[in-house]
Design a protein around this motif. Structure first.
Motif, PDB file in Angstrom:
ATOM      1  N   GLU A   1     -16.003 -91.482  44.923  1.00 55.03           N
ATOM      2  CA  GLU A   1     -15.654 -91.392  43.516  1.00 55.03           C
ATOM      3  C   GLU A   1     -16.430 -90.248  42.887  1.00 55.03           C
TER       4      GLU A   1
ATOM      5  N   LYS B   1     -12.546 -89.765  35.625  1.00 53.32           N
ATOM      6  CA  LYS B   1     -13.137 -90.411  36.799  1.00 53.32           C
ATOM      7  C   LYS B   1     -12.050 -90.607  37.847  1.00 53.32           C
TER       8      LYS B   1
ATOM      9  N   HIS C   1     -10.998 -91.556  42.070  1.00 55.34           N
ATOM     10  CA  HIS C   1     -11.340 -92.269  43.307  1.00 55.34           C
ATOM     11  C   HIS C   1     -10.446 -91.743  44.422  1.00 55.34           C
TER      12      HIS C   1
ATOM     13  N   ASP D   1      -6.759 -91.829  43.127  1.00 56.83           N
ATOM     14  CA  ASP D   1      -6.537 -92.683  41.963  1.00 56.83           C
ATOM     15  C   ASP D   1      -7.346 -92.152  40.782  1.00 56.83           C
TER      16      ASP D   1
ATOM     17  N   LEU E   1      -9.215 -93.244  37.698  1.00 59.43           N
ATOM     18  CA  LEU E   1      -9.814 -94.455  37.138  1.00 59.43           C
ATOM     19  C   LEU E   1     -10.059 -94.329  35.635  1.00 59.43           C
TER      20      LEU E   1
END
Length: 226
Positions: free
Chosen positions: A97, A112, A114, A156, A158
Motif C-alpha cells: 500500500e 491511498k 493498494h 485498488d 482505498l
C-alpha cells in the motif's frame, strides 16, 4: 611284466605335465584378471559417472529447459546449450500500500492505493551454470537466487479525497501507481523468497537424481537485494 608297466611309467609324466600346464594356465588367467582389475573398475566407475551426468542433464532440461555444462573428473563431458535467461523456481503473492497526503494552505488531498503483485524468484542463468561430477560429490555452480520480476494482479483505490482548492492531479495518480511495483519488488527481495528458491531447487534436483554422493549447490556471487 616289465613291458606291461611301461605305459604307466609313461602316463604319469604326461599327467603331471598336463596338471602343471593347467595350474600354470589358471595362475596366468588369475594374474591377468587381477592386472586388468583397476582398468575395469575405472571403466565401470566412469560409466556410472557418465550415467549420472545424463541424469543431471535430463533433470535440468526438465526444470530449466536447458543443458548445463557438465564436467566429469574435471574433463568436459557436455557443453552448455544456449541458455534461457532466467529460471523461475517460486512465485508468491505480495501486497503493498502507498498513500499520498498533501496539504497546501489549509487544504488537503489524499490518495491511498493498494496493489497485489506476483513476485517471481529464481536464477539469472546468464551468469553461468555448471555441474562438476566427482566420485565423492556433485557440485552445481550457479548464481544466488533473486527476485526476477513482479507482475501486477490487482490495483485498488482505498482513498481518493480532494481538497477544496488542493486538487488531485493526473500526475499525482500516475506517480502513486508507479511507486507500488517498486514497493512490491523491495518487499519481495527483503523476504525469505530468494532463500526459499535456493532450497526448492536443491529439493527438486535431489528428487530427480538419486545419488550415493552428496549433491552440493555452490553460489558464485553475492545475493542481490533488488
Amino acid at each position: 611284466m616289465s613291458k606291461s608297466a611301461n605305459p604307466y611309467r609313461v602316463a604319469w609324466p604326461i599327467a603331471l605335465t598336463l596338471l602343471a600346464l593347467t595350474i600354470a594356465t589358471t595362475i596366468l588367467i588369475i594374474f591377468l584378471r587381477l592386472e586388468s582389475w583397476p582398468a575395469r573398475t575405472a571403466r565401470q566407475s566412469t560409466a556410472e559417472l557418465e550415467r549420472l551426468g545424463k541424469n543431471l542433464r535430463a533433470a535440468f532440461v526438465d526444470i530449466a529447459h536447458l543443458q548445463p555444462r557438465i564436467t566429469i573428473n574435471d574433463s568436459v563431458y557436455m557443453e552448455q546449450t544456449t541458455p534461457v535467461s532466467e529460471l523461475v523456481v517460486l512465485s508468491r503473492r505480495v501486497e503493498v500500500e502507498h498513500e499520498l497526503l498533501h496539504t497546501w494552505v489549509g487544504s488537503s488531498k489524499r490518495v491511498k492505493l493498494h496493489g497485489t503483485f506476483i513476485a517471481k524468484a529464481g536464477f539469472d542463468l546468464r551468469k553461468g551454470l555448471s555441474i562438476d561430477i566427482h566420485p565423492d560429490e556433485i557440485i552445481v555452480q550457479l548464481p544466488h537466487a533473486q527476485i526476477l520480476g513482479v507482475e501486477q494482479q490487482q490495483m485498488d483505490v482505498l482513498a481518493f479525497e480532494n481538497g477544496l482548492w488542493n486538487r488531485i492531479s493526473g500526475q499525482d495518480v500516475q506517480s502513486e501507481f508507479s511507486v507500488l511495483p517498486e514497493l512490491a519488488w523491495k518487499k519481495a527481495a527483503e523476504s525469505e523468497l530468494p532463500a526459499e528458491a535456493e532450497q526448492t531447487l536443491q529439493k527438486q534436483l535431489e528428487q530427480r537424481i538419486h545419488t550415493a554422493q552428496p549433491l552440493r549447490l555452490v553460489f558464485k556471487d553475492e545475493k542481490k537485494s533488488e
